[in-house]
Design a protein around this motif. Structure first.
Motif, PDB file in Angstrom:
ATOM      1  N   SER A 187     -69.338 -32.956  20.785  1.00  0.00           N
ATOM      2  CA  SER A 187     -70.788 -32.578  20.981  1.00  0.00           C
ATOM      3  C   SER A 187     -71.425 -33.584  20.038  1.00  0.00           C
ATOM      4  O   SER A 187     -70.980 -34.259  19.082  1.00  0.00           O
ATOM      5  CB  SER A 187     -71.063 -31.166  20.520  1.00  0.00           C
ATOM      6  OG  SER A 187     -70.778 -30.864  19.296  1.00  0.00           O
ATOM      7  N   GLN A 188     -72.634 -34.036  20.437  1.00  0.00           N
ATOM      8  CA  GLN A 188     -73.735 -34.579  19.725  1.00  0.00           C
ATOM      9  C   GLN A 188     -75.059 -34.415  20.259  1.00  0.00           C
ATOM     10  O   GLN A 188     -75.174 -34.124  21.280  1.00  0.00           O
ATOM     11  CB  GLN A 188     -73.288 -36.308  20.126  1.00  0.00           C
ATOM     12  CG  GLN A 188     -74.065 -37.269  19.174  1.00  0.00           C
ATOM     13  CD  GLN A 188     -73.841 -37.194  17.948  1.00  0.00           C
ATOM     14  OE1 GLN A 188     -72.669 -36.966  17.234  1.00  0.00           O
ATOM     15  NE2 GLN A 188     -74.855 -37.221  16.901  1.00  0.00           N
ATOM     16  N   GLU A 208     -66.838 -39.083  25.746  1.00  0.00           N
ATOM     17  CA  GLU A 208     -65.683 -39.394  26.079  1.00  0.00           C
ATOM     18  C   GLU A 208     -64.794 -40.341  25.138  1.00  0.00           C
ATOM     19  O   GLU A 208     -63.550 -40.511  24.955  1.00  0.00           O
ATOM     20  CB  GLU A 208     -65.383 -40.086  27.354  1.00  0.00           C
ATOM     21  CG  GLU A 208     -65.813 -39.124  28.524  1.00  0.00           C
ATOM     22  CD  GLU A 208     -64.587 -38.341  28.903  1.00  0.00           C
ATOM     23  OE1 GLU A 208     -63.597 -38.225  28.216  1.00  0.00           O
ATOM     24  OE2 GLU A 208     -64.518 -37.517  30.244  1.00  0.00           O
ATOM     25  N   GLY A 209     -65.560 -41.021  24.093  1.00  0.00           N
ATOM     26  CA  GLY A 209     -64.987 -41.619  23.054  1.00  0.00           C
ATOM     27  C   GLY A 209     -65.220 -43.249  23.424  1.00  0.00           C
ATOM     28  O   GLY A 209     -64.604 -43.854  22.657  1.00  0.00           O
ATOM     29  N   GLU A 229     -70.656 -46.229  18.816  1.00  0.00           N
ATOM     30  CA  GLU A 229     -69.692 -45.122  19.547  1.00  0.00           C
ATOM     31  C   GLU A 229     -69.604 -44.046  18.521  1.00  0.00           C
ATOM     32  O   GLU A 229     -70.174 -43.908  17.405  1.00  0.00           O
ATOM     33  CB  GLU A 229     -68.180 -45.722  19.532  1.00  0.00           C
ATOM     34  CG  GLU A 229     -67.696 -46.109  18.300  1.00  0.00           C
ATOM     35  CD  GLU A 229     -66.224 -46.809  18.549  1.00  0.00           C
ATOM     36  OE1 GLU A 229     -65.757 -46.763  19.490  1.00  0.00           O
ATOM     37  OE2 GLU A 229     -65.918 -47.517  17.630  1.00  0.00           O
ATOM     38  N   LEU A 230     -69.107 -42.849  18.979  1.00  0.00           N
ATOM     39  CA  LEU A 230     -69.070 -41.536  18.189  1.00  0.00           C
ATOM     40  C   LEU A 230     -67.748 -41.405  17.538  1.00  0.00           C
ATOM     41  O   LEU A 230     -66.896 -41.417  18.161  1.00  0.00           O
ATOM     42  CB  LEU A 230     -69.420 -40.440  19.120  1.00  0.00           C
ATOM     43  CG  LEU A 230     -70.698 -39.949  19.960  1.00  0.00           C
ATOM     44  CD1 LEU A 230     -70.629 -38.883  20.576  1.00  0.00           C
ATOM     45  CD2 LEU A 230     -71.830 -40.346  19.124  1.00  0.00           C
ATOM     46  N   THR A 234     -69.445 -38.597  12.905  1.00  0.00           N
ATOM     47  CA  THR A 234     -70.810 -39.004  12.775  1.00  0.00           C
ATOM     48  C   THR A 234     -70.874 -40.327  13.871  1.00  0.00           C
ATOM     49  O   THR A 234     -69.803 -40.580  14.572  1.00  0.00           O
ATOM     50  CB  THR A 234     -70.878 -39.883  11.479  1.00  0.00           C
ATOM     51  OG1 THR A 234     -72.287 -40.245  11.274  1.00  0.00           O
ATOM     52  CG2 THR A 234     -69.988 -41.027  11.229  1.00  0.00           C
ATOM     53  N   VAL A 235     -72.165 -40.914  13.908  1.00  0.00           N
ATOM     54  CA  VAL A 235     -72.071 -42.014  14.899  1.00  0.00           C
ATOM     55  C   VAL A 235     -71.761 -43.331  14.258  1.00  0.00           C
ATOM     56  O   VAL A 235     -72.413 -43.673  13.099  1.00  0.00           O
ATOM     57  CB  VAL A 235     -73.738 -42.144  15.251  1.00  0.00           C
ATOM     58  CG1 VAL A 235     -73.876 -43.291  16.333  1.00  0.00           C
ATOM     59  CG2 VAL A 235     -74.081 -40.751  15.992  1.00  0.00           C
ATOM     60  N   GLN A 236     -70.960 -44.219  14.862  1.00  0.00           N
ATOM     61  CA  GLN A 236     -70.387 -45.375  14.328  1.00  0.00           C
ATOM     62  C   GLN A 236     -71.409 -46.519  14.864  1.00  0.00           C
ATOM     63  O   GLN A 236     -71.353 -46.737  15.852  1.00  0.00           O
ATOM     64  CB  GLN A 236     -68.992 -45.444  14.635  1.00  0.00           C
ATOM     65  CG  GLN A 236     -68.498 -46.943  14.098  1.00  0.00           C
ATOM     66  CD  GLN A 236     -68.571 -47.211  12.570  1.00  0.00           C
ATOM     67  OE1 GLN A 236     -68.055 -46.512  12.202  1.00  0.00           O
ATOM     68  NE2 GLN A 236     -68.922 -48.461  12.368  1.00  0.00           N
ATOM     69  N   HIS A 237     -72.161 -47.437  14.035  1.00  0.00           N
ATOM     70  CA  HIS A 237     -72.987 -48.356  14.272  1.00  0.00           C
ATOM     71  C   HIS A 237     -72.250 -49.600  13.874  1.00  0.00           C
ATOM     72  O   HIS A 237     -71.760 -49.814  12.656  1.00  0.00           O
ATOM     73  CB  HIS A 237     -74.403 -48.264  13.750  1.00  0.00           C
ATOM     74  CG  HIS A 237     -75.169 -47.250  14.358  1.00  0.00           C
ATOM     75  ND1 HIS A 237     -75.492 -45.989  13.626  1.00  0.00           N
ATOM     76  CD2 HIS A 237     -75.661 -46.901  15.566  1.00  0.00           C
ATOM     77  CE1 HIS A 237     -76.266 -45.010  14.373  1.00  0.00           C
ATOM     78  NE2 HIS A 237     -76.231 -45.637  15.655  1.00  0.00           N
ATOM     79  N   TYR A 238     -72.141 -50.589  14.963  1.00  0.00           N
ATOM     80  CA  TYR A 238     -71.776 -51.825  14.432  1.00  0.00           C
ATOM     81  C   TYR A 238     -72.853 -52.818  14.139  1.00  0.00           C
ATOM     82  O   TYR A 238     -73.942 -52.593  14.939  1.00  0.00           O
ATOM     83  CB  TYR A 238     -70.868 -52.497  15.435  1.00  0.00           C
ATOM     84  CG  TYR A 238     -69.628 -51.894  15.776  1.00  0.00           C
ATOM     85  CD1 TYR A 238     -68.456 -52.127  15.229  1.00  0.00           C
ATOM     86  CD2 TYR A 238     -69.439 -50.692  16.560  1.00  0.00           C
ATOM     87  CE1 TYR A 238     -67.200 -51.227  15.338  1.00  0.00           C
ATOM     88  CE2 TYR A 238     -68.402 -49.839  16.898  1.00  0.00           C
ATOM     89  CZ  TYR A 238     -67.217 -50.372  15.935  1.00  0.00           C
ATOM     90  OH  TYR A 238     -65.937 -49.582  16.261  1.00  0.00           O
ATOM     91  N   ASP A 239     -72.900 -53.538  13.344  1.00  0.00           N
ATOM     92  CA  ASP A 239     -73.889 -54.634  12.955  1.00  0.00           C
ATOM     93  C   ASP A 239     -74.278 -55.332  13.876  1.00  0.00           C
ATOM     94  O   ASP A 239     -73.437 -55.822  14.831  1.00  0.00           O
ATOM     95  CB  ASP A 239     -73.371 -55.436  11.709  1.00  0.00           C
ATOM     96  CG  ASP A 239     -74.719 -56.208  11.023  1.00  0.00           C
ATOM     97  OD1 ASP A 239     -74.980 -57.308  11.617  1.00  0.00           O
ATOM     98  OD2 ASP A 239     -75.552 -55.777   9.986  1.00  0.00           O
TER      99      ASP A 239
END
Length: 341
Positions: A187-188, A208-209, A229-230, A234-239
């Motif tokens: 969930s998010q 779904e990943g 991506e989730l 937490t939410v994973q942000h890439y620079d």
């Protein structure tokens, strides 16, 4: 079963909330009891305009309370009978109709803009329900949407609408849950200020990943893109400068056969794409998705099990030199887990 909100009581509550906002001015001497009573009268009169034509049977007894409070405030503000009568006539013949026309025009424009936003997000099925559920006397509304993805999988969405300072509803948050066998798999909550132009198929992909390339506004106010991506919690942000480019990753896997522009578009959108793995004149069915964490393209066989280039090459060797006829529907139209862009 959801109990309908009593809009008359809600009008009184809204005034009390507004009164609390005004209290600092009252204490500072910038407002007096008369001006406060005038604001309350305007507020309750406007509520009466909106409710008069749509009041429900369960609300009618409470309309008497509203009308009595309006009459009490009119007597307080206009003790002279003739002045009070003039104010009532002006309210009924001029102010009320003007207010209703303005409200109807504003509401129509607001709903049309929301319908366009929902259609662009892949939520056009809700458009016919907006007028029924976005009641102007409510400040916040949550609309649920349930999508069956398969026998054991379901996507549920909660659309959060909130009225802004101009009296217009804004879709400001979407809650998403991926259900498997009746249990929450992921969930998010998506704040649309941080996820502009978010689509339903992107929510599905993230839950779904899978990773997607997200458009966002950076600290300098400029539009930028980054992979996201989730994670577990937490939410994973890439620079934005993170060294992952889909085209480069595809160039490293030339055996993947499909229009490259299509692949780039679908993969950056977070989708899992069906295609083929080609060696010579032989093919095997595969599915691919972006893997920014490892700066590559993840490979899956036709049963969606993770696989590798080596295993796919071995599979082609085992099946022999026969030529497999490519399906035009698969190579041109088949896109798993998403809408065509």
């Amino acid at each position: 079963m959801t109990v309908a909100v009593n809009r008359v009581l809600l009008a009184f509550k809204t005034w009390e909330d507004r009164k609390k906002e005004i209290e600092p001015l009252f204490k500072a001497g910038a407002a007096d009891a008369g001006s406060l009573a005038r604001l309350q009268l305007d507020h309750l009169r406007q509520a009466a305009y909106r409710l008069r034509q749509t009041v429900r049977p369960d609300e009618k007894p409470f309309m008497l309370l509203l009308n009595n409070q309006v009459a009490k405030l009119e007597k307080q503000l206009f003790p002279n009978v003739l002045v009070r009568l003039f104010s009532q006539l002006k309210d009924r013949l001029l102010d009320g109709p003007i207010y209703l026309r303005q409200q109807e025009k504003q509401r129509t424009q607001n709903l049309e803009m929301l319908k366009i936003q929902l259609k662009d997000a892949g939520l056009g099925s809700l458009n016919g329900r907006l007028e029924q559920h976005l009641d102007p006397d409510q400040k916040q509304v949550i609309l649920p949407l349930d999508c069956q993805l398969g026998p054991e999988k379901r996507l549920t969405l909660d659309l959060h609408f909130k009225m802004d300072a101009h009296g217009e509803f804004q879709l400001n948050q979407i809650g998403g849950k991926l259900m498997e066998n009746g249990k929450v798999a992921k969930s998010q909550e998506f704040d649309l200020n941080e996820w502009p132009n978010l689509k339903t198929n992107q929510i599905w992909s993230l839950l779904e990943g899978r990773a997607m390339k997200q458009q966002y506004t950076d600290a300098t106010g400029h539009e930028n893109n980054r992979w996201v991506e989730l994670g577990a919690n937490t939410v994973q942000h890439y620079d934005p400068n993170y060294g992952f480019d889909i085209r480069t990753a595809l160039d490293a896997l030339p055996a993947i056969t499909r229009n490259k522009d299509e692949l780039v578009r679908y993969l950056e959108n977070g989708q899992q794409v069906p295609t083929y793995w080609k060696q010579g004149r032989s093919y095997v069915s595969i599915n691919v998705q972006a893997d920014p964490a490892n700066r590559t393209i993840s490979l899956f066989d036709d049963k969606l099990h993770p696989t590798t280039a080596e295993k796919l090459n071995q599979q082609i060797v085992k099946q022999g030199p026969k030529v497999k006829v490519l399906s035009a529907q698969r190579t041109r139209k088949g896109v798993r887990n998403g809408q065509h862009q």
